[in-house]
Write a protein that holds these residues in place. Structure first.
Motif, PDB file in Angstrom:
ATOM      1  N   CYS A  55       0.826  -1.208   0.000  1.00  0.00           N
ATOM      2  CA  CYS A  55       0.000   0.000   0.000  1.00  0.00           C
ATOM      3  C   CYS A  55       0.858   1.255   0.000  1.00  0.00           C
ATOM      4  O   CYS A  55       0.500   2.255  -0.633  1.00  0.00           O
ATOM      5  CB  CYS A  55      -0.941  -0.002   1.193  1.00  0.00           C
ATOM      6  N   GLY A  56       1.989   1.216   0.709  1.00  0.00           N
ATOM      7  CA  GLY A  56       2.883   2.363   0.689  1.00  0.00           C
ATOM      8  C   GLY A  56       3.430   2.627  -0.699  1.00  0.00           C
ATOM      9  O   GLY A  56       3.449   3.774  -1.172  1.00  0.00           O
ATOM     10  N   LEU A  57       3.871   1.578  -1.402  1.00  0.00           N
ATOM     11  CA  LEU A  57       4.408   1.743  -2.748  1.00  0.00           C
ATOM     12  C   LEU A  57       3.336   2.219  -3.732  1.00  0.00           C
ATOM     13  O   LEU A  57       3.583   3.133  -4.532  1.00  0.00           O
ATOM     14  CB  LEU A  57       5.001   0.418  -3.229  1.00  0.00           C
ATOM     15  N   VAL A  58       2.157   1.608  -3.679  1.00  0.00           N
ATOM     16  CA  VAL A  58       1.079   1.999  -4.597  1.00  0.00           C
ATOM     17  C   VAL A  58       0.650   3.439  -4.336  1.00  0.00           C
ATOM     18  O   VAL A  58       0.443   4.229  -5.268  1.00  0.00           O
ATOM     19  CB  VAL A  58      -0.113   1.039  -4.471  1.00  0.00           C
TER      20      VAL A  58
ATOM     21  N   LEU B 268      -8.848  -3.961   3.146  1.00  0.00           N
ATOM     22  CA  LEU B 268      -7.940  -3.111   3.919  1.00  0.00           C
ATOM     23  C   LEU B 268      -6.897  -2.445   3.026  1.00  0.00           C
ATOM     24  O   LEU B 268      -6.546  -1.277   3.228  1.00  0.00           O
ATOM     25  CB  LEU B 268      -7.251  -3.937   5.002  1.00  0.00           C
ATOM     26  N   MET B 269      -6.411  -3.157   2.024  1.00  0.00           N
ATOM     27  CA  MET B 269      -5.411  -2.574   1.134  1.00  0.00           C
ATOM     28  C   MET B 269      -5.996  -1.406   0.340  1.00  0.00           C
ATOM     29  O   MET B 269      -5.335  -0.376   0.147  1.00  0.00           O
ATOM     30  CB  MET B 269      -4.854  -3.646   0.202  1.00  0.00           C
ATOM     31  N   LEU B 270      -7.236  -1.531  -0.092  1.00  0.00           N
ATOM     32  CA  LEU B 270      -7.869  -0.448  -0.838  1.00  0.00           C
ATOM     33  C   LEU B 270      -7.998   0.809   0.014  1.00  0.00           C
ATOM     34  O   LEU B 270      -7.682   1.922  -0.430  1.00  0.00           O
ATOM     35  CB  LEU B 270      -9.248  -0.889  -1.336  1.00  0.00           C
ATOM     36  N   VAL B 271      -8.455   0.643   1.240  1.00  0.00           N
ATOM     37  CA  VAL B 271      -8.655   1.822   2.089  1.00  0.00           C
ATOM     38  C   VAL B 271      -7.323   2.397   2.551  1.00  0.00           C
ATOM     39  O   VAL B 271      -7.183   3.624   2.694  1.00  0.00           O
ATOM     40  CB  VAL B 271      -9.560   1.471   3.290  1.00  0.00           C
ATOM     41  N   TYR B 272      -6.310   1.567   2.745  1.00  0.00           N
ATOM     42  CA  TYR B 272      -5.004   2.090   3.125  1.00  0.00           C
ATOM     43  C   TYR B 272      -4.377   2.917   2.000  1.00  0.00           C
ATOM     44  O   TYR B 272      -3.759   3.959   2.244  1.00  0.00           O
ATOM     45  CB  TYR B 272      -4.075   0.939   3.513  1.00  0.00           C
ATOM     46  N   VAL B 273      -4.524   2.467   0.764  1.00  0.00           N
ATOM     47  CA  VAL B 273      -3.992   3.238  -0.362  1.00  0.00           C
ATOM     48  C   VAL B 273      -4.701   4.583  -0.463  1.00  0.00           C
ATOM     49  O   VAL B 273      -4.065   5.637  -0.600  1.00  0.00           O
ATOM     50  CB  VAL B 273      -4.135   2.443  -1.674  1.00  0.00           C
ATOM     51  N   ALA B 274      -6.037   4.553  -0.394  1.00  0.00           N
ATOM     52  CA  ALA B 274      -6.803   5.803  -0.483  1.00  0.00           C
ATOM     53  C   ALA B 274      -6.451   6.754   0.659  1.00  0.00           C
ATOM     54  O   ALA B 274      -6.374   7.973   0.474  1.00  0.00           O
ATOM     55  CB  ALA B 274      -8.293   5.483  -0.475  1.00  0.00           C
ATOM     56  N   TRP B 275      -6.223   6.203   1.838  1.00  0.00           N
ATOM     57  CA  TRP B 275      -5.884   7.010   3.009  1.00  0.00           C
ATOM     58  C   TRP B 275      -4.483   7.609   2.895  1.00  0.00           C
ATOM     59  O   TRP B 275      -4.232   8.736   3.349  1.00  0.00           O
ATOM     60  CB  TRP B 275      -6.013   6.129   4.247  1.00  0.00           C
ATOM     61  N   ALA B 276      -3.564   6.881   2.270  1.00  0.00           N
ATOM     62  CA  ALA B 276      -2.165   7.307   2.237  1.00  0.00           C
ATOM     63  C   ALA B 276      -1.861   8.285   1.110  1.00  0.00           C
ATOM     64  O   ALA B 276      -0.870   9.022   1.187  1.00  0.00           O
ATOM     65  CB  ALA B 276      -1.248   6.079   2.105  1.00  0.00           C
ATOM     66  N   VAL B 277      -2.675   8.307   0.064  1.00  0.00           N
ATOM     67  CA  VAL B 277      -2.359   9.130  -1.107  1.00  0.00           C
ATOM     68  C   VAL B 277      -2.279  10.627  -0.796  1.00  0.00           C
ATOM     69  O   VAL B 277      -1.321  11.293  -1.226  1.00  0.00           O
ATOM     70  CB  VAL B 277      -3.358   8.850  -2.248  1.00  0.00           C
ATOM     71  N   PRO B 278      -3.248  11.251  -0.096  1.00  0.00           N
ATOM     72  CA  PRO B 278      -3.219  12.718   0.043  1.00  0.00           C
ATOM     73  C   PRO B 278      -1.937  13.287   0.649  1.00  0.00           C
ATOM     74  O   PRO B 278      -1.388  14.265   0.128  1.00  0.00           O
ATOM     75  CB  PRO B 278      -4.443  13.007   0.927  1.00  0.00           C
TER      76      PRO B 278
END
Length: 277
Positions: A82-85, A143-153
């Protein structure tokens, strides 16, 4: 008078720093000392001196019998992938806002960055209902979907700040030579922004690894639940072990973020410096 105040401030600065260090080291000391205590010999209150050397046994109990191991592997997957994506998506968004000739770039910047401005708690109820309806509740994909969305901004904010320091003449020269925007992104901007990308990844890895709120809201299985959520349920699921096992588990789960920062601290500092110019 001003010189006296200045000298007093200079003298007080080391004392303030030393006080902060002590405040940080005392809880760490208690964590390590009590994690060493055999679970059967724990007296019910924190020990200030070493009472035994049962750290390996406590870690084994937390890892295998209490199920921290499965959650540890799940969190490692979430944090790395998720961090990389999130960093890649944020870099693409920053490139679009800074380099591409899109209308209203300031509007798109604030739209994406606004994801960091709202409390996470306001999204929990809608997310839970959505995940239940879409069969994503208690799944790693969910969980991976929401973590990516949360981390992007936030990653977008860091990367965009560094991308504004890249001279626009590089893009103009590449366009004159016939390069496409896709080629400019992959061959020019990404290599120039390695430090910023690395710093953003470290931030997002740490944020995902330390997440508790989303983990306890959107998962319950041991092989899906992130490690911080599993750690909070360790006492309830294996209460007979006592605090030494819980503290040993806490000691283990703090290792990945500590190692990541120690290994890449130079890259992290360069990235933060570049992103705050």
């Amino acid at each position: 008078m001003d010189r006296a105040v200045h000298r007093s401030a200079r003298a007080a600065r080391p004392l303030f720093v030393a006080g902060c260090v002590v405040l940080w080291l005392v809880p760490l000391y208690l964590l390590v000392v009590n994690a060493l205590t055999p679970a059967t010999e724990y007296a019910g209150k924190p020990d200030w001196t070493v009472q035994g050397f049962a750290l390996a046994d406590n870690i084994e109990t937390a890892w295998e019998k209490a199920g921290i191991g499965d959650s540890f592997e799940a969190s490692l997957l979430y944090a790395v992938v998720c961090g990389l994506v999130a960093v890649l998506v944020a870099a693409m968004a920053a490139f679009a806002v800074v380099v591409l000739p899109i209308p209203r770039p300031a509007f798109w910047f604030w739209l994406i960055y606004s994801g960091t401005l709202f409390p996470l708690q306001i999204f929990l109820a809608p997310l839970f209902g959505l995940y239940a309806d879409a069969n994503l509740y208690d799944t790693r994909l969910g969980l991976m979907l929401v973590y990516v969305a949360w981390a992007v901004p936030f990653a977008f904010f860091l990367i965009r700040n560094q991308m504004t320091t890249v001279p626009p003449e590089l893009t103009e020269a590449a366009l004159i030579d016939g390069a496409s925007f896709t080629r400019i992104f992959w061959r020019i901007h990404l290599p120039l922004m390695r430090a910023g990308l690395g710093a953003a990844f470290i931030f997002q890895f740490t944020a995902v690894w330390n997440d508790l709120l989303l983990g306890i809201t959107l998962s319950r299985s041991g092989d899906v639940q992130p490690v911080m959520a599993a750690l909070t349920t360790l006492k309830a699921s294996y209460a007979s072990s006592g605090p030494p096992v819980i503290l040993a588990g806490a000691l283990v789960v703090s290792v990945p973020t500590l190692l990541l920062f120690l290994v890449f601290r130079g890259l992290f500092l360069r990235g933060i410096t570049a992103s705050t110019r």
